[in-house]
Write a protein that holds these residues in place. Sequence first.
Motif, PDB file in Angstrom:
ATOM      1  N   PHE A  61       0.839  -1.205   0.000  1.00 36.31           N
ATOM      2  CA  PHE A  61       0.000   0.000   0.000  1.00 36.31           C
ATOM      3  C   PHE A  61       0.876   1.258   0.000  1.00 36.31           C
ATOM      4  O   PHE A  61       0.576   2.237  -0.698  1.00 36.31           O
ATOM      5  N   LYS A  62       1.951   1.227   0.763  1.00 30.93           N
ATOM      6  CA  LYS A  62       2.861   2.373   0.788  1.00 30.93           C
ATOM      7  C   LYS A  62       3.511   2.582  -0.584  1.00 30.93           C
ATOM      8  O   LYS A  62       3.610   3.720  -1.066  1.00 30.93           O
ATOM      9  N   TYR A  63       3.923   1.478  -1.188  1.00 25.24           N
ATOM     10  CA  TYR A  63       4.582   1.561  -2.498  1.00 25.24           C
ATOM     11  C   TYR A  63       3.595   2.076  -3.544  1.00 25.24           C
ATOM     12  O   TYR A  63       3.941   2.929  -4.383  1.00 25.24           O
ATOM     13  N   ALA A  64       2.363   1.605  -3.498  1.00 25.48           N
ATOM     14  CA  ALA A  64       1.343   2.050  -4.454  1.00 25.48           C
ATOM     15  C   ALA A  64       1.102   3.556  -4.315  1.00 25.48           C
ATOM     16  O   ALA A  64       0.951   4.269  -5.317  1.00 25.48           O
ATOM     17  N   LYS A  65       1.074   4.025  -3.079  1.00 26.45           N
ATOM     18  CA  LYS A  65       0.884   5.462  -2.867  1.00 26.45           C
ATOM     19  C   LYS A  65       2.046   6.247  -3.468  1.00 26.45           C
ATOM     20  O   LYS A  65       1.851   7.282  -4.121  1.00 26.45           O
ATOM     21  N   ASP A  66       3.271   5.774  -3.260  1.00 24.75           N
ATOM     22  CA  ASP A  66       4.428   6.477  -3.800  1.00 24.75           C
ATOM     23  C   ASP A  66       4.459   6.450  -5.325  1.00 24.75           C
ATOM     24  O   ASP A  66       4.981   7.375  -5.959  1.00 24.75           O
ATOM     25  N   LEU A  67       3.906   5.388  -5.908  1.00 30.02           N
ATOM     26  CA  LEU A  67       3.877   5.269  -7.369  1.00 30.02           C
ATOM     27  C   LEU A  67       2.786   6.124  -8.006  1.00 30.02           C
ATOM     28  O   LEU A  67       2.828   6.374  -9.219  1.00 30.02           O
ATOM     29  N   ASP A  68       1.810   6.556  -7.229  1.00 33.42           N
ATOM     30  CA  ASP A  68       0.737   7.406  -7.749  1.00 33.42           C
ATOM     31  C   ASP A  68       1.371   8.657  -8.362  1.00 33.42           C
ATOM     32  O   ASP A  68       2.048   9.431  -7.690  1.00 33.42           O
ATOM     33  N   ALA A  69       1.146   8.865  -9.656  1.00 30.77           N
ATOM     34  CA  ALA A  69       1.799   9.977 -10.359  1.00 30.77           C
ATOM     35  C   ALA A  69       1.160  11.326 -10.057  1.00 30.77           C
ATOM     36  O   ALA A  69       1.739  12.363 -10.367  1.00 30.77           O
ATOM     37  N   LEU A  70      -0.024  11.312  -9.455  1.00 32.26           N
ATOM     38  CA  LEU A  70      -0.662  12.553  -9.028  1.00 32.26           C
ATOM     39  C   LEU A  70      -0.325  12.740  -7.547  1.00 32.26           C
ATOM     40  O   LEU A  70      -0.917  12.113  -6.676  1.00 32.26           O
ATOM     41  N   LYS A  71       0.620  13.608  -7.263  1.00 31.54           N
ATOM     42  CA  LYS A  71       1.267  13.651  -5.949  1.00 31.54           C
ATOM     43  C   LYS A  71       0.505  14.502  -4.928  1.00 31.54           C
ATOM     44  O   LYS A  71       1.030  15.480  -4.378  1.00 31.54           O
ATOM     45  N   PHE A  72      -0.728  14.111  -4.643  1.00 28.88           N
ATOM     46  CA  PHE A  72      -1.464  14.776  -3.571  1.00 28.88           C
ATOM     47  C   PHE A  72      -1.058  14.232  -2.205  1.00 28.88           C
ATOM     48  O   PHE A  72      -1.094  14.953  -1.212  1.00 28.88           O
ATOM     49  N   ARG A  73      -0.727  12.954  -2.139  1.00 27.14           N
ATOM     50  CA  ARG A  73      -0.269  12.367  -0.882  1.00 27.14           C
ATOM     51  C   ARG A  73       1.264  12.366  -0.869  1.00 27.14           C
ATOM     52  O   ARG A  73       1.902  11.953  -1.824  1.00 27.14           O
ATOM     53  N   ALA A  74       1.814  12.847   0.225  1.00 27.30           N
ATOM     54  CA  ALA A  74       3.273  12.941   0.328  1.00 27.30           C
ATOM     55  C   ALA A  74       3.897  11.555   0.244  1.00 27.30           C
ATOM     56  O   ALA A  74       3.384  10.595   0.825  1.00 27.30           O
ATOM     57  N   PRO A  75       5.015  11.415  -0.457  1.00 31.45           N
ATOM     58  CA  PRO A  75       5.707  10.121  -0.514  1.00 31.45           C
ATOM     59  C   PRO A  75       6.295   9.748   0.844  1.00 31.45           C
ATOM     60  O   PRO A  75       6.545  10.609   1.691  1.00 31.45           O
ATOM     61  N   GLU A  76       6.533   8.471   1.050  1.00 26.63           N
ATOM     62  CA  GLU A  76       7.032   7.973   2.331  1.00 26.63           C
ATOM     63  C   GLU A  76       8.364   8.604   2.735  1.00 26.63           C
ATOM     64  O   GLU A  76       8.628   8.806   3.922  1.00 26.63           O
ATOM     65  N   ILE A  77       9.166   8.947   1.753  1.00 23.91           N
ATOM     66  CA  ILE A  77      10.480   9.497   2.079  1.00 23.91           C
ATOM     67  C   ILE A  77      10.373  10.827   2.814  1.00 23.91           C
ATOM     68  O   ILE A  77      11.293  11.249   3.522  1.00 23.91           O
ATOM     69  N   PHE A  78       9.229  11.503   2.684  1.00 23.46           N
ATOM     70  CA  PHE A  78       9.061  12.793   3.362  1.00 23.46           C
ATOM     71  C   PHE A  78       9.091  12.625   4.884  1.00 23.46           C
ATOM     72  O   PHE A  78       9.597  13.492   5.597  1.00 23.46           O
ATOM     73  N   ASN A  79       8.515  11.518   5.378  1.00 26.94           N
ATOM     74  CA  ASN A  79       8.577  11.297   6.825  1.00 26.94           C
ATOM     75  C   ASN A  79      10.011  11.025   7.284  1.00 26.94           C
ATOM     76  O   ASN A  79      10.400  11.412   8.388  1.00 26.94           O
ATOM     77  N   GLU A  80      10.787  10.370   6.432  1.00 22.70           N
ATOM     78  CA  GLU A  80      12.202  10.168   6.759  1.00 22.70           C
ATOM     79  C   GLU A  80      12.933  11.508   6.803  1.00 22.70           C
ATOM     80  O   GLU A  80      13.773  11.745   7.682  1.00 22.70           O
ATOM     81  N   ILE A  81      12.604  12.388   5.859  1.00 26.58           N
ATOM     82  CA  ILE A  81      13.219  13.718   5.829  1.00 26.58           C
ATOM     83  C   ILE A  81      12.845  14.495   7.095  1.00 26.58           C
ATOM     84  O   ILE A  81      13.701  15.156   7.706  1.00 26.58           O
TER      85      ILE A  81
END
Length: 673
Positions: free
Chosen positions: A359-379
Amino acid sequence: MGLSNKQKNYIREQYRKKSSGQLAREIKADPDDIAAYIETLQPTADGRKKLIFLAITLMIPVLFFVILESSLRLFNYRGDTSLFEFPEEYFKGEYGLPNRNFNARYFFNTANLPGFSNDAFLADKPDTSFRVFVMGGSSTAGYPYGFNGTFSRVTADAMKDVMPGRLIEVVNIGAAAVNTYTLYDQIPEILAQEPDAIFIYTGHNEYYGALGVGSSEQFGAFPGFVRTYLRLQRLKTFMLIRDFIATVSGWIATTMADERLPAGDGTLMQRMVQDQTITLDSDAFLLGKNQFESNLDKILSRFDKNDIPVFISSIASNLKDQKPFVSIRSDKHPPAEEVFQRAKEHYQAGNYQDAYEKFKYAKDLDALKFRAPEIFNEIIRKKAEIHNAHYVPAYESLQANSINGIIGFDFMLEHLHANQPGYFHIGKSFFESFAESGILENELELTELRDWEHYFDAMKLSELDDRIAYHRIQLLTGGWPFKDEPDPYGYPYGYEPEGFIDDVAFDVVHTAKRWDQAKLSIAEYYTENGAFEKALSEYKGLIRDQPYNHSPYQFAGRLLLQYMNDFDRARPHFEKAWSMKPSNYNARMLGSIEVNDGNYERGISLLEQALEFNERDVQAMFNLSGAQAMNGQLETAYETAMKLRQVQPGFPGLDSWLWQLERQRQQHSPENQ
């Protein structure tokens, strides 16, 4: 023989007025020497004239822009775009509020600007104040509830309980469709208001928020350049030039662009998007990531340098119940939709950890970037550590409390905006991080913290608030990107309200009806139908939103006194209203409560003050006469009753009261002792 210095000085002073021959006769020098010396002076004079002319030439455009800037300020072009305003009309400048026109700085292609909360703070900060500013986007602003639905008010409620000796001022300046550029730009004005702490919940709008790399409101993809632009747009002249360019660009775009997204149509979410294909690890993706990192560095380091504690949270979104908006196959990654389907299969099979990763990977693959990618929480975690900020694990808290550990509709209303339980948990996370930080270790009385169910109920979200949220979500999800094309016969066109409350909620979302007006309408409706506790809840919601306004306290007190005969609960409401705005009505009602409780001296004093506001208040006269009699002042009570007879002879119950007073006076007369 050459010219002496004395002769040269004389020549410099006189050569414009006299000829070489005259000068030669006067100073007894060779005319050829004088002519040669004058030749050396002439270029200097011409050069000086040229310099003066050049300076005047350069000053003309400078003077033009000074006059233009002054004129634009005089006529208040684009209005006041300060972050805070200090209204004279309502608060006499005593309180500051977030300025709803602030976002005009960023939205030059968008007509309807996102607004702010009603959170207020004292213009002159008292020593007892602990002041917090809460920064972020629409989730910080509590969309779709707003007002009492914000997580910051949950945190504030708990802080007030454990810091009883402090004035807690938590000011939410979150707004829809803004990102870290806006947060960076807010810092100087926040620092001017002497914050004691900063709360940050941001990240989802980084690509499509104002000035983001994929936004229709962008101005370049390089953070340093955009931050310079933000400083320049404080000038009205710069805003005028910006608006002119945007207008021309918009006209060209409207003339030549794809008709799928006409200018001004659709939701704010739709109008903000320019690039719908930001794939994972693409150049645009990396630019957005760089933008987020660079701006967070600047934001956190600025507060750190000013010794302001920052609490920055991880951010959450709907993983399980929101399919990807745009699915694209690339050389590096599979399509988002394909990964999402695999995640659902794992979930249905009970393989929750595998499902979570997919589910996390699918969200990151979504090309319409309304939801922040997982790496943002790492940042966020990394930057918090680097800049001495306090990390708030809000995402982790929601995950831990989600069904099977994967966030879905249990905490989210659509792709990323939380429901009431979701915002409650985020607020709880901020408080717990604040309490554990140690910044006020000696001041926190944690034994005063109540059960967390109390703070959930204290959000005061009523059926009206739930229906308003429903209609906002319906409006948001009824079009792009949730649906390819809106249904011309669907919501809102064919919607039939489900009763009076739903009808009012619909008007709040689709007309100019204000939220506070709606709360009053519903409270009156409940009162008329005998649902007094529900009516009281609406007033309580207004009090929570506008604690600086005396009116909701007065409305609640009147309901409790006149309809519910509850003197005990009415008292604190009238006490608050009286302390904020002494008036005839507040004095009369509070005085009557005091008399009912046997506090005759204070009751009489308040009723007398009510008559000072309005000497013809017949009810106050009648109540005062009764209070005086109960306090043993029979003669004074009789005099007050007679004054009432002069003002309104037929006042209900007056004749009977005078008869009782006559009998008591006779019984207490010296002749009958």
